[in-house]
Enzyme design. Structure first.
Site, PDB file in Angstrom:
ATOM      1  N   GLY A 193       1.089  -1.153  -0.106  1.00 14.66           N
ATOM      2  CA  GLY A 193      -0.019   0.231   0.275  1.00 14.66           C
ATOM      3  C   GLY A 193       0.718   1.136  -0.373  1.00 14.66           C
ATOM      4  CG  ASN A 194       0.665   5.761  -1.856  1.00 20.00           C
ATOM      5  OD1 ASN A 194       1.784   5.948  -1.420  1.00 20.00           O
ATOM      6  ND2 ASN A 194       0.152   6.597  -2.143  1.00 20.00           N
TER       7      ASN A 194
ATOM      8  CB  THR B 241       4.378  -0.534  10.605  1.00 17.71           C
ATOM      9  OG1 THR B 241       4.741   0.064   9.422  1.00 17.71           O
ATOM     10  CG2 THR B 241       4.178  -0.638  11.843  1.00 17.71           C
TER      11      THR B 241
ATOM     12  CD  GLU C  18       8.570  -0.325   3.969  1.00 15.13           C
ATOM     13  OE1 GLU C  18       9.067  -0.478   2.677  1.00 15.13           O
ATOM     14  OE2 GLU C  18       9.122   0.008   4.598  1.00 15.13           O
TER      15      GLU C  18
ATOM     16  CD  GLN D 246      13.990   2.141  -4.403  1.00 17.51           C
ATOM     17  OE1 GLN D 246      13.731   1.698  -4.315  1.00 17.51           O
ATOM     18  NE2 GLN D 246      13.208   3.482  -4.307  1.00 17.51           N
TER      19      GLN D 246
ATOM     20  CD  GLU E  97       6.005  -2.017   6.823  1.00 18.41           C
ATOM     21  OE1 GLU E  97       6.471  -1.875   7.738  1.00 18.41           O
ATOM     22  OE2 GLU E  97       5.309  -0.675   6.350  1.00 18.41           O
ATOM     23  NE  ARG E  98       5.902   0.211   0.273  1.00 18.08           N
ATOM     24  CZ  ARG E  98       5.203   0.262   0.219  1.00 18.08           C
ATOM     25  NH1 ARG E  98       5.333  -0.670  -1.253  1.00 18.08           N
ATOM     26  NH2 ARG E  98       4.247   1.854   0.324  1.00 18.08           N
TER      27      ARG E  98
HETATM   28  N1  DCP Z   1      10.561   3.873   0.335  1.00 21.32           N
HETATM   29  C1  DCP Z   1      11.196   4.305  -0.663  1.00 21.32           C
HETATM   30  N2  DCP Z   1      11.324   3.072  -2.034  1.00 21.32           N
HETATM   31  C2  DCP Z   1      10.626   2.110  -1.815  1.00 21.32           C
HETATM   32  C3  DCP Z   1       9.898   1.029  -0.886  1.00 21.32           C
HETATM   33  C4  DCP Z   1       9.855   2.797   0.058  1.00 21.32           C
HETATM   34  O1  DCP Z   1      11.724   5.032  -1.806  1.00 21.32           O
HETATM   35  N3  DCP Z   1      11.467   0.797  -2.547  1.00 21.32           N
HETATM   36  C5  DCP Z   1      10.162   4.777   1.470  1.00 21.32           C
HETATM   37  C6  DCP Z   1       9.001   5.544   1.107  1.00 21.32           C
HETATM   38  C7  DCP Z   1       8.695   5.970   2.612  1.00 21.32           C
HETATM   39  C8  DCP Z   1       9.828   4.928   2.847  1.00 21.32           C
HETATM   40  O2  DCP Z   1      10.784   4.566   1.984  1.00 21.32           O
HETATM   41  O3  DCP Z   1       9.286   7.362   2.443  1.00 21.32           O
HETATM   42  C9  DCP Z   1       8.761   4.143   4.003  1.00 21.32           C
HETATM   43  O4  DCP Z   1       7.489   3.762   3.086  1.00 21.32           O
HETATM   44  P1  DCP Z   1       6.893   3.027   2.842  1.00 21.32           P
HETATM   45  O5  DCP Z   1       5.270   2.956   2.696  1.00 21.32           O
HETATM   46  O6  DCP Z   1       7.662   1.739   2.580  1.00 21.32           O
HETATM   47  O7  DCP Z   1       6.316   2.986   5.008  1.00 21.32           O
HETATM   48  P2  DCP Z   1       5.416   3.546   5.835  1.00 21.32           P
HETATM   49  O8  DCP Z   1       6.456   3.291   7.113  1.00 21.32           O
HETATM   50  O9  DCP Z   1       5.482   4.247   5.106  1.00 21.32           O
HETATM   51  O10 DCP Z   1       4.600   2.346   6.285  1.00 21.32           O
HETATM   52  P3  DCP Z   1       3.322   2.630   6.837  1.00 21.32           P
HETATM   53  O11 DCP Z   1       2.646   4.312   6.971  1.00 21.32           O
HETATM   54  O12 DCP Z   1       1.943   2.071   5.995  1.00 21.32           O
HETATM   55  O13 DCP Z   1       2.818   1.601   7.982  1.00 21.32           O
END
Ligand code: DCP
Length: 218
Positions: free
Chosen positions: A15-16, A22, A39, A68, A91-92
């Site tokens: 998801g976005n 989390t 993650e 990346q 996660e991811r």
């Molecule tokens: N990110 C990125 N490239 C990826 C994976 C993540 O640039 N291949 C970046 C985007 C965010 C940070 O890493 O700035 C974490 O993103 P995630 O969406 O994976 O994790 P969140 O903590 O935002 O998830 P959530 O709020 O859904 O728990």
């Protein structure tokens, strides 16, 4: 492999940014016999004292490739990590890294075509040579405007510069991958949950996925 040599039922939570991945994983902490792999954002923020996430947001043209490629390594480590439980929740995945984030960086020229080609070759090589187990994808579907507000509210320092347009583009890329299926591979069936709901209502929505993840009547 689990203790009895049966592969765990492996679930990717996608998801976005800010969709609650989390929080979703934390919901499953109450159950026994489930391995939770959150993650490795903390690893991305501190690789031998370097904050790769911050470097990537501050100077994407210079650091996106480095960031990346490290994301790929940490995700591959999670894919390959054995679980001694019947269920493994991650996660991811390497797939969202490639089809959402790297795809975006290629389309908006943050990555030079040569950098994109190297990341893509790594992705293909891994796919063809290293078994990546996937049994279910839980897609926490959100509206860009809602996650944008959440991102502003949680105020992770590296993400302060993130514009709404980036969140909208990531949303489209998740939809193209998981709903519209524009890429040949979607490694597992997709369960879509409404992740726009706020914390007071989201637990019921998370519960909708319990029987598919735990694979028993709940
Ligand atoms: N990110 C990125 N490239 C990826 C994976 C993540 O640039 N291949 C970046 C985007 C965010 C940070 O890493 O700035 C974490 O993103 P995630 O969406 O994976 O994790 P969140 O903590 O935002 O998830 P959530 O709020 O859904 O728990």
């Amino acid at each position: 492999m689990s203790a009895n040599n049966v592969k765990p039922f492996t679930v990717f939570v996608e998801g976005n940014i800010g969709s609650g991945k989390t929080t979703f994983l934390e919901h499953f902490r109450q159950f026994e016999d489930i391995t939770l792999l959150t993650e490795p954002v903390e690893m991305w923020r501190d690789l031998k004292g370097c904050n790769l996430l911050e470097l990537m947001y501050k100077d994407p043209e210079k650091w996106a490739m480095t960031f990346q490629s490290y994301v790929s390594l940490t995700m591959l480590d999670m894919h390959r990590r054995p679980a001694s439980t019947p269920v493994k929740l991650m996660e991811r995945s390497l797939f969202s890294a490639r089809y959402c984030f790297v795809e975006h960086m290629m389309r908006n020229n943050t990555l030079h075509p040569a950098q994109f080609a190297v990341l893509d070759e790594w992705f293909r090589f891994i796919q063809h040579n290293i078994p990546i187990d996937a049994d279910l994808i839980v897609y926490l579907k959100t509206s860009p405007s809602i996650v944008y507000q959440r991102i502003k509210k949680r105020a992770r320092s590296e993400e302060q510069c993130v514009p709404l347009s980036y969140i909208e583009e990531l949303h489209r890329l998740h939809e193209d991958w998981l709903i519209n299926r524009i890429h040949a591979e979607c490694p597992a069936p997709v369960l879509v949950l409404d992740a726009d709901l706020d914390l007071s209502q989201i637990t019921d929505e998370y519960k909708r996925s319990e029987h598919q993840i735990l694979r028993k009547a709940v």
